[in-house]
Design a protein around this motif. Sequence first.
Motif, PDB file in Angstrom:
ATOM      1  N   VAL A  88       0.842  -1.195   0.000  1.00 20.00           N
ATOM      2  CA  VAL A  88       0.000   0.000   0.000  1.00 20.00           C
ATOM      3  C   VAL A  88       0.883   1.253   0.000  1.00 20.00           C
ATOM      4  N   ASP A  89       0.337   2.340  -0.508  1.00 18.76           N
ATOM      5  CA  ASP A  89       0.981   3.645  -0.410  1.00 18.76           C
ATOM      6  C   ASP A  89       0.769   4.152   1.019  1.00 18.76           C
ATOM      7  N   PRO A  90       1.812   4.201   1.836  1.00 14.41           N
ATOM      8  CA  PRO A  90       1.605   4.562   3.239  1.00 14.41           C
ATOM      9  C   PRO A  90       1.076   5.976   3.424  1.00 14.41           C
ATOM     10  N   ASP A  91       1.480   6.911   2.568  1.00 14.05           N
ATOM     11  CA  ASP A  91       0.992   8.281   2.696  1.00 14.05           C
ATOM     12  C   ASP A  91      -0.499   8.359   2.400  1.00 14.05           C
ATOM     13  N   MET A  92      -0.953   7.578   1.442  1.00 12.75           N
ATOM     14  CA  MET A  92      -2.376   7.549   1.130  1.00 12.75           C
ATOM     15  C   MET A  92      -3.173   7.013   2.308  1.00 12.75           C
ATOM     16  N   LEU A  93      -2.725   5.886   2.866  1.00 12.68           N
ATOM     17  CA  LEU A  93      -3.499   5.263   3.941  1.00 12.68           C
ATOM     18  C   LEU A  93      -3.470   6.099   5.207  1.00 12.68           C
ATOM     19  N   ARG A  94      -2.352   6.747   5.465  1.00 14.04           N
ATOM     20  CA  ARG A  94      -2.198   7.543   6.688  1.00 14.04           C
ATOM     21  C   ARG A  94      -3.304   8.586   6.827  1.00 14.04           C
ATOM     22  N   LYS A  95      -3.725   9.158   5.715  1.00 13.34           N
ATOM     23  CA  LYS A  95      -4.754  10.199   5.763  1.00 13.34           C
ATOM     24  C   LYS A  95      -6.077   9.685   6.294  1.00 13.34           C
ATOM     25  N   HIS A  96      -6.302   8.376   6.210  1.00  9.15           N
ATOM     26  CA  HIS A  96      -7.603   7.810   6.556  1.00  9.15           C
ATOM     27  C   HIS A  96      -7.650   7.194   7.958  1.00  9.15           C
ATOM     28  N   VAL A  97      -6.509   7.193   8.661  1.00  7.41           N
ATOM     29  CA  VAL A  97      -6.436   6.432   9.910  1.00  7.41           C
ATOM     30  C   VAL A  97      -7.465   6.901  10.937  1.00  7.41           C
ATOM     31  N   SER A  98      -7.658   8.208  11.060  1.00 10.43           N
ATOM     32  CA  SER A  98      -8.607   8.706  12.068  1.00 10.43           C
ATOM     33  C   SER A  98     -10.057   8.450  11.698  1.00 10.43           C
ATOM     34  N   LYS A  99     -10.305   7.978  10.479  1.00 13.79           N
ATOM     35  CA  LYS A  99     -11.680   7.768  10.031  1.00 13.79           C
ATOM     36  C   LYS A  99     -12.199   6.371  10.371  1.00 13.79           C
ATOM     37  N   GLY A 100     -11.322   5.456  10.814  1.00 13.27           N
ATOM     38  CA  GLY A 100     -11.778   4.139  11.231  1.00 13.27           C
ATOM     39  C   GLY A 100     -11.514   3.049  10.217  1.00 13.27           C
ATOM     40  N   ALA A 101     -11.802   1.806  10.641  1.00 12.90           N
ATOM     41  CA  ALA A 101     -11.477   0.631   9.836  1.00 12.90           C
ATOM     42  C   ALA A 101     -12.201   0.630   8.495  1.00 12.90           C
ATOM     43  N   ARG A 102     -13.478   0.982   8.486  1.00 10.30           N
ATOM     44  CA  ARG A 102     -14.221   0.958   7.222  1.00 10.30           C
ATOM     45  C   ARG A 102     -13.650   1.954   6.217  1.00 10.30           C
ATOM     46  N   ALA A 103     -13.263   3.121   6.708  1.00  6.10           N
ATOM     47  CA  ALA A 103     -12.686   4.116   5.802  1.00  6.10           C
ATOM     48  C   ALA A 103     -11.351   3.630   5.244  1.00  6.10           C
ATOM     49  N   VAL A 156     -10.409   0.443   4.826  1.00  5.35           N
ATOM     50  CA  VAL A 156     -10.679  -0.616   3.864  1.00  5.35           C
ATOM     51  C   VAL A 156     -11.179  -0.023   2.551  1.00  5.35           C
ATOM     52  N   ALA A 157     -12.018   1.011   2.654  1.00  4.89           N
ATOM     53  CA  ALA A 157     -12.512   1.661   1.439  1.00  4.89           C
ATOM     54  C   ALA A 157     -11.369   2.293   0.652  1.00  4.89           C
ATOM     55  N   ALA A 158     -10.397   2.891   1.366  1.00  6.11           N
ATOM     56  CA  ALA A 158      -9.252   3.484   0.685  1.00  6.11           C
ATOM     57  C   ALA A 158      -8.357   2.411   0.073  1.00  6.11           C
ATOM     58  N   MET A 159      -8.247   1.273   0.743  1.00  5.33           N
ATOM     59  CA  MET A 159      -7.404   0.184   0.250  1.00  5.33           C
ATOM     60  C   MET A 159      -7.996  -0.490  -0.978  1.00  5.33           C
ATOM     61  N   PHE A 160      -9.342  -0.626  -0.999  1.00  2.05           N
ATOM     62  CA  PHE A 160     -10.018  -1.356  -2.071  1.00  2.05           C
ATOM     63  C   PHE A 160     -11.106  -0.471  -2.686  1.00  2.05           C
ATOM     64  N   PRO A 161     -10.704   0.601  -3.369  1.00  4.60           N
ATOM     65  CA  PRO A 161     -11.688   1.564  -3.874  1.00  4.60           C
ATOM     66  C   PRO A 161     -12.607   1.004  -4.946  1.00  4.60           C
ATOM     67  N   ASP A 162     -12.238  -0.111  -5.577  1.00  2.00           N
ATOM     68  CA  ASP A 162     -13.079  -0.655  -6.645  1.00  2.00           C
ATOM     69  C   ASP A 162     -14.194  -1.557  -6.124  1.00  2.00           C
ATOM     70  N   LEU A 163     -14.155  -1.895  -4.833  1.00  5.57           N
ATOM     71  CA  LEU A 163     -15.207  -2.727  -4.267  1.00  5.57           C
ATOM     72  C   LEU A 163     -16.420  -1.881  -3.906  1.00  5.57           C
ATOM     73  N   ASP A 164     -17.604  -2.497  -3.989  1.00  2.00           N
ATOM     74  CA  ASP A 164     -18.787  -1.786  -3.526  1.00  2.00           C
ATOM     75  C   ASP A 164     -18.843  -1.837  -1.997  1.00  2.00           C
ATOM     76  N   GLU A 165     -19.822  -1.156  -1.439  1.00  2.00           N
ATOM     77  CA  GLU A 165     -19.892  -1.036   0.021  1.00  2.00           C
ATOM     78  C   GLU A 165     -19.991  -2.402   0.689  1.00  2.00           C
ATOM     79  N   ALA A 166     -20.793  -3.288   0.137  1.00  2.00           N
ATOM     80  CA  ALA A 166     -20.948  -4.616   0.735  1.00  2.00           C
ATOM     81  C   ALA A 166     -19.630  -5.390   0.698  1.00  2.00           C
TER      82      ALA A 166
END
Length: 232
Positions: free
Chosen positions: A46-61, A63-73
Amino acid sequence: MDSAAASAKRFPRVALFDLDGTLLDSAPDMVATANRMFAARGLPPVDPDMLRKHVSKGARAMVAAMFPDLDEAGRDALVPEFLRVYREELGRHSALFDDIAAMLQALEDDGARWGIITNKAEYLARDVLAGLDWQQRCAVLVGGDTYAEKKPHPLPLLEAARTLGVAPGQCVYVGDDERDVVAARAAGMASIAVTWGYRLDGEDPETWQADAMAAQPRELLDPAAWPAPLSP
């Protein structure tokens, strides 16, 4: 405030903190978690700088950043895996931000109590406290699943104050996300927005209307940097 008045000022009697991005730089643990999940799928790190921005948003955020092509389910289905792997990586790569240990010690030396209110699941937050040997020092711990609501709802902050036997207005809440400031305002607590944590592009702490801001943890070593509690 003149120098004599500043030196005489004390810390608030109760200081409450967010955890990730405020006290703890936990992003390296999250990056290690993402890399294990990616490796299991034959994906590059993973791009650590990309993921770092989302850390305070929680696990779902995250995962969404890690796998942007997946739907919500599809993303939601990966959250349990993320949490399982994260618990195995928890504390292996993270560290306190510079001067946090000194700041907490200064609070204690002044007779103040401090606690943590995080949206991280309580069992994970307790693991963090154990790893830092904070179990006896932290006066109250509230996780994201401790009560029926989590930040930005004020309930966790109100319950923390109730547990400590103080009025909410006697506490000051410190966090790195807008929801921390929103929750504090709704709970009737003064707030400090810290800018060393995790923010998405475009998020501007100046617009959060916190009662004070801090750019470095060492600023909070000075009681004069803390806003006055909203009630005596």
